[in-house]
Design an enzyme around this catalytic site. Structure first.
Site, mmCIF file in Angstrom:
data_model
loop_
_atom_site.group_PDB
_atom_site.id
_atom_site.type_symbol
_atom_site.label_atom_id
_atom_site.label_comp_id
_atom_site.label_asym_id
_atom_site.label_seq_id
_atom_site.Cartn_x
_atom_site.Cartn_y
_atom_site.Cartn_z
ATOM 1 N N SER A 202 0.830 -1.205 0.000
ATOM 2 C CA SER A 202 0.000 0.000 0.000
ATOM 3 C C SER A 202 0.867 1.259 0.000
ATOM 4 O O SER A 202 1.795 1.383 0.804
ATOM 5 C CB SER A 202 -0.914 0.015 1.226
ATOM 6 O OG SER A 202 -1.754 -1.120 1.237
ATOM 7 N N GLU B 206 -3.315 -1.858 11.862
ATOM 8 C CA GLU B 206 -3.800 -1.475 10.535
ATOM 9 C C GLU B 206 -5.284 -1.788 10.392
ATOM 10 O O GLU B 206 -6.058 -0.983 9.861
ATOM 11 C CB GLU B 206 -3.008 -2.207 9.451
ATOM 12 C CG GLU B 206 -3.451 -1.838 8.042
ATOM 13 C CD GLU B 206 -2.742 -2.633 6.955
ATOM 14 O OE1 GLU B 206 -2.849 -2.234 5.782
ATOM 15 O OE2 GLU B 206 -2.103 -3.646 7.274
#
Length: 238
Positions: free
Chosen positions: A2, A85
């Site tokens: 990401s 996360e």
């Protein structure tokens, strides 16, 4: 990876001991993304933007000083990273119920009894996710480790985004098939709908979250994995 195309640093777990089972002998490193030998290839998603990336490392040197925690403890550190996360994604995913309610009224659909029923479901989803996110923040503020509740939050937030995405597209009727400046509100709601798959993958897919909850919360038996106790060097590979 990401946001690798804009990142200065990356997290990497690497096998550093081949003589122990697979979840041991892994170490966690910080990698400077400006290091020679790193190539980043953005992956354009269905939204037209790139968030995920392919990252290739060729003869990249990572200093020993970039090791996080002790050698071989990388799997534990990685799980802590993933829990945070998942909590972050779950806490920040989606839009407010008020925005969806305003959309329904703007489009003249607010008095439709079927729409009102779907709006009630959306209201419930919004507050469930908000309360779970508040619980996760409270645990983090006390310094407590985020456990399976991070997976609960991530899974519920993913489902909320999917259901709300279906709702905002249905509210637009045929206009939901348009995009960008041709669509109502310049395609903002279409982008929201399409972005749900990025959220449903990031931090571990919905299937992974269900595995975590099944094994760690419900106590269901895990998959039969005889290689779990073998030294990694002895695990059969293609």
């Amino acid at each position: 990876t990401s946001s690798a195309h804009v990142a200065d640093w990356a997290m990497m777990i690497a096998r550093t001991d081949w003589d122990v089972p697979k979840h041991r002998g892994i170490s966690y490193f910080l990698v400077d993304m400006r290091s020679p030998g790193i190539e980043v290839r953005p992956l354009v998603q269905i939204t037209g933007f790139a968030h995920f990336n392919e990252v290739f490392l060729t003869d990249v040197k990572v200093p020993a000083a970039n090791l996080v925690d002790q050698p071989g403890n990388g799997w534990r550190v990685a799980n802590t990273t993933l829990s945070n996360e998942r909590s972050m994604i779950g806490s920040g995913s989606g839009i407010s119920f008020q925005s969806i309610l305003e959309l329904a009224h703007t489009l003249g659909r607010g008095d439709d009894p079927l729409v009102r029923q779907e709006l009630a479901h959306s209201y419930t989803r919004f507050h469930l996710v908000s309360w779970l996110a508040g619980r996760a923040r409270a645990r983090a503020s006390r310094g407590d480790h985020l456990g399976p509740e991070a997976s609960v939050l991530k899974l519920l937030a993913s489902q909320k985004m999917a259901a709300d995405g279906d709702l905002v597209m249905a509210l637009q009727g045929a206009g939901g098939m348009l995009k960008l400046e041709d669509a109502p509100f310049d395609g903002m709601w279409q982008s929201y709908f399409l972005n749900q798959w990025s959220v449903r993958i990031g931090g571990g897919t919905e299937q992974i979250q269900r595995n975590v909850l099944g094994e760690r919360v419900l106590g269901l038996p895990s998959e039969n994995r005889p290689d779990k106790v073998l030294p990694f060097k002895d695990v059969p590979r293609n």
